[in-house]
Write an enzyme that holds these catalytic residues in place. Structure first.
Site, PDB file in Angstrom:
ATOM      1  CE1 TYR A 160      -3.565 126.166  73.519  1.00  0.00           C
ATOM      2  CE2 TYR A 160      -2.588 124.011  73.106  1.00  0.00           C
ATOM      3  CZ  TYR A 160      -3.146 125.190  72.635  1.00  0.00           C
ATOM      4  OH  TYR A 160      -3.268 125.385  71.293  1.00  0.00           O
ATOM      5  CB  CYS A 200      14.651 128.369  70.377  1.00  0.00           C
ATOM      6  SG  CYS A 200      15.403 126.917  71.110  1.00  0.00           S
ATOM      7  CG  HIS A 248      14.885 130.584  74.663  1.00  0.00           C
ATOM      8  ND1 HIS A 248      13.665 130.657  74.026  1.00  0.00           N
ATOM      9  CD2 HIS A 248      15.271 129.292  74.588  1.00  0.00           C
ATOM     10  CE1 HIS A 248      13.328 129.459  73.596  1.00  0.00           C
ATOM     11  NE2 HIS A 248      14.284 128.610  73.923  1.00  0.00           N
ATOM     12  CD  GLU A 271      12.783 134.112  74.693  1.00  0.00           C
ATOM     13  OE1 GLU A 271      13.779 134.388  73.989  1.00  0.00           O
ATOM     14  OE2 GLU A 271      12.231 132.995  74.678  1.00  0.00           O
TER      15      GLU A 271
HETATM   16  N1  GLN Z   1      12.135 121.843  69.639  1.00  0.00           N
HETATM   17  C1  GLN Z   1      13.415 122.414  69.411  1.00  0.00           C
HETATM   18  C2  GLN Z   1      14.522 121.654  70.134  1.00  0.00           C
HETATM   19  O1  GLN Z   1      14.250 120.909  71.036  1.00  0.00           O
HETATM   20  C3  GLN Z   1      13.440 123.879  69.779  1.00  0.00           C
HETATM   21  C4  GLN Z   1      13.225 124.132  71.241  1.00  0.00           C
HETATM   22  C5  GLN Z   1      12.826 125.555  71.535  1.00  0.00           C
HETATM   23  O2  GLN Z   1      12.429 126.308  70.668  1.00  0.00           O
HETATM   24  N2  GLN Z   1      12.898 125.939  72.783  1.00  0.00           N
HETATM   25  O3  GLN Z   1      15.672 121.799  69.827  1.00  0.00           O
END
Ligand code: GLN
Length: 545
Positions: free
Chosen positions: A54, A381, A507, A509
Site C-alpha cells: 500500500y 511464490c 518470481h 515476472e
Molecule cells: N509468504 C511466502 C513466503 O515467505 C511467499 C512469499 C512470496 O510470495 N513472495 O515464503
C-alpha cells in the site's frame, strides 16, 4: 570520462519519473551508448523490502538479491543496464553507512554532519557507477523537489557538478503543466515555482520535461523557457499516453530529447534505431485475440502491487498477438462471493506472491476452481504454496493442510520453514533472495516453455514445500517439475493431466521484457489463447441451427 544525468521531479509525485528515466536510458542505449541506471530514494527505510505494498507498490528483486524500488523494474524492462545493489540507495542506507563509519572511528574525531558527510556518502554512491566502460550514468532522485527528505540528495547532486565539471553533468527536471478546465488553458506557474525551488538550492535545470494532457503551445513553451531560464528547445513536452507506457520513449524521441542530451553532453553517439519498438506497438495495437485473465491477489485494488506481473502478462500478450484484459480480483471477494460468480468467464487465472493470512482461503478456492475446470493456472511464490495447500486438502485428502506461515499448528504442514530460517528474527533482507539455479524435468511444461532444463530465477520467500509430502503428491498426479540442483527445494509443481497448471516458487515476472516475454508467461498465455479459441468454437457450434 563518464557523464552524469540527474533526473528530478517537481510539482506533484507520480509523474512517471521512473518511466521517463528508463526511456532516456533506452534512447541513449539505442544510440550505442553504455548506460547505467540508478535510483536514490529519500525515505528512511533501508530498503523497500519491509514496506507494505500500500505504501510502496511492488518490491522489485534483482539477481543479487537486493530488494529495490519498482522503478528499477522499468529500468530493466527498457534497458540492458546491469542492475545491482548499487542501483538503489535510500536515506536509510546512506545514514547506516555513515553511522557505521562513525562507530568505527573513521571520521577521526570530527563532528559528523549532513554537509559534508552525508552528501559525500551520496556522491560516492553515484560515483560508484562511473567506470571506463560506462558513457552515461542516469541517477533518478525519488520524491519531489521541496520535500524535506530530498534536500541532502539535491545538495549532493549540486556539488557533484562542481566536482566533475559542469560540462559533464546534465540536470533534467520533470514537471507537470496542468490544464485548468475553468480557465480553458494550460498553466505554467507550478513549473515556474518548482524550477524556482531548484534554483534556490543552486541547481539550474538544463532540460525540462513537461507532463501534460494537452499539447503545449509555442507561447507557453516560450513562457516556460523564459521564466525557468532554459533555452526553448530544452522545454520538452511529454503528453499523457492513454494507450500504452511503451509510447513514452517514442514520444520523447519525436520531441528530440535524445539529440538534445547527446549534444549537451558532447557524447559520441550513433543513429537511433527504434524499429523493433515500433513493431511492438503495432502488435499491441492490432491484436488477433482478446483474452480475459484474472489475477487473484490480496492487494487487487492497488495498481502497483503486482506491477511486474501485469507487465509480464502484457509482454506475453504481445508475443501471442493477444490483447490481455487483466481483471484484478481481491482474494477476499472470492471468499465472500465464491469462485463461480467471479471467475467463470476467464481464459486464465494467476495467483501472485504475497504474505500473511488475509484472503488466503479465497486464493485456495480460486485455484481449486481453475484445477477442476481446466482453466489455465499460473501460481507464483505464495501462489504456488496455495496450490500445494489446495492439492493437499482436496486431492490428497489431507484435511486442514496449510502453510505454517498462516497456521502454526496445522496437522499437515505442506509448506513450512527451513531450519536455517527458524532462527532468524530480523525482517529486513533475511528471506531466500535473488537468483538461484533450478533444474527442470525434461518432459515438463516448464522445460517445454524454457526450451532448456537449467534456469536461474529470482526468489523472495521464507517458506518452502515440505518434502515429507512429496510421495503422496506424486501418487495423486502432481509432478515436481523443478527443484534446486541438489533436489532438496521444490521450485516448480505441475499437473500433467490439466491443460496448463504450473506453479513456481520463484518470481519469473522480474525477468520478462516487452521484446522478450518470459517463457512461462508466454506458455501460460499460449494456453489461455487455446482455451479462448476452443470456447469460441463451442459457442459457435451452439449457435448453429
Ligand atoms: N509468504 C511466502 C513466503 O515467505 C511467499 C512469499 C512470496 O510470495 N513472495 O515464503
Amino acid at each position: 570520462m563518464t557523464k552524469h544525468i540527474f533526473v528530478t521531479g517537481g510539482v506533484v509525485s507520480s509523474l512517471g519519473k521512473g518511466l521517463t528515466s528508463a526511456s532516456i536510458g533506452m534512447l541513449l542505449e539505442r544510440r550505442g551508448l553504455r548506460v547505467r541506471m540508478q535510483k536514490l530514494d529519500p525515505y528512511i527505510n533501508v530498503d523497500p523490502g519491509t514496506m507494505s505494498p500500500y505504501q510502496h507498490g511492488e518490491v522489485y528483486v534483482l539477481d543479487d538479491g537486493s530488494e529495490t524500488d519498482l522503478d528499477l523494474g522499468h529500468y530493466e524492462r527498457f534497458t540492458n543496464s546491469p542492475l545491482t545493489r548499487d542501483s538503489n540507495y535510500t536515506t536509510g542506507q546512506i545514514y547506516l553507512s555513515v553511522i557505521n563509519k562513525e562507530r568505527r572511528g573513521d571520521y577521526l574525531g570530527k563532528t559528523v554532519q549532513v554537509i559534508p558527510h552525508i552528501t559525500n556518502e551520496i556522491k560516492s554512491v553515484i560515483q560508484k557507477l562511473a567506470a571506463d566502460n560506462v558513457d552515461v550514468v542516469i541517477t533518478e532522485i525519488g520524491g519531489t523537489v521541496g520535500d524535506i527528505e530530498s534536500q541532502p540528495f539535491l545538495e549532493a547532486i549540486r556539488q557533484f557538478s562542481l566536482d566533475i565539471g559542469k560540462e559533464n553533468c546534465l540536470y533534467i527536471h520533470l514537471t507537470l503543466v496542468p490544464y485548468l478546465k475553468a480557465a480553458g488553458e494550460l498553466k505554467t506557474k507550478p513549473t515556474q515555482h518548482s524550477v524556482g525551488q531548484l534554483r534556490q538550492i543552486g541547481i539550474q535545470p538544463d532540460i525540462l520535461i513537461c507532463r501534460t494532457e494537452r499539447s503545449i503551445s509555442r507561447e507557453d513553451r516560450e513562457k516556460i523557457a523564459l521564466f525557468c531560464n532554459v533555452p526553448k528547445d530544452a522545454v520538452i513536452e511529454e503528453k499523457d499516453k492513454d494507450f500504452s507506457i511503451y509510447e513514452v520513449p517514442l514520444s520523447l524521441m519525436d520531441n528530440k530529447l535524445d539529440e538534445l542530451i547527446v549534444r549537451r553532453l558532447g557524447l559520441a553517439a550513433g543513429q537511433l534505431d527504434m524499429d523493433d519498438w515500433r513493431d511492438l506497438l503495432h502488435k499491441l495495437r492490432n491484436p488477433d485475440h482478446e483474452l480475459g485473465i484474472a489475477v487473484v491477489g490480496k492487494y487487487a485494488e492497488h495498481r502497483d502491487a503486482y506491477k511486474s506481473i501485469y507487465e509480464a502478462l502484457d509482454h506475453a500478450g504481445i508475443a501471442h498477438r493477444a490483447q490481455i484484459r487483466i481483471q484484478r480480483i481481491q482474494s477476499e471477494e472470492v471468499e465472500r462471493d465464491g469462485p463461480e460468480r467471479l471467475l467463470a468467464g476467464y481464459d486464465g487465472l494467476l495467483v501472485p506472491g504475497g504474505f500473511g493470512e488475509r484472503g488466503i482461503e479465497g486464493k485456495v478456492e480460486a485455484i481449486r476452481f481453475a484445477r477442476e475446470r481446466g482453466i489455465p493456472f499460473f501460481g507464483i511464490c505464495l501462489g504456488m504454496q496455495c496450490a500445494a495447500v489446495e492439492f493437499a486438502r482436496n486431492v490428497v485428502g489431507l484435511a486442514g493442510a496449510h502453510s505454517t506461515e498462516i497456521c502454526k499448528d496445522t496437522p499437515h504442514p505442506v509448506i513450512c520453514l527451513l531450519d536455517e530460517q527458524k532462527a532468524i528474527t530480523d525482517k529486513g533482507g533475511t528471506m531466500r533472495l535473488g537468483a538461484q539455479e533450478a533444474v527442470l524435468a525434461a518432459d515438463s511444461r516448464a522445460a517445454e516453455a524454457y526450451r532448456r532444463t537449467r534456469i536461474f530465477e529470482r526468489h523472495r520467500h521464507r517458506y518452502e514445500f515440505n518434502n515429507v509430502y512429496r510421495n503422496q503428491f506424486v501418487a495423486h498426479g502432481m509432478c515436481f517439475a523443478g527443484t534446486s540442483p541438489d533436489g532438496s527445494l521444490v521450485e516448480v509443481i505441475e499437473l500433467p493431466a490439466h491443460p496448463w497448471f504450473v506453479a513456481v516458487q520463484f518470481h519469473p515476472e522480474f525477468k520478462s521484457k516487452p521484446t522478450a516475454a518470459h517463457p512461462l508467461f508466454a506458455g501460460f498465455i499460449g494456453a489461455a489463447v487455446a482455451r479462448h479459441a476452443s470456447r469460441s468454437e463451442r459457442s459457435r457450434e451452439v449457435e448453429m441451427p
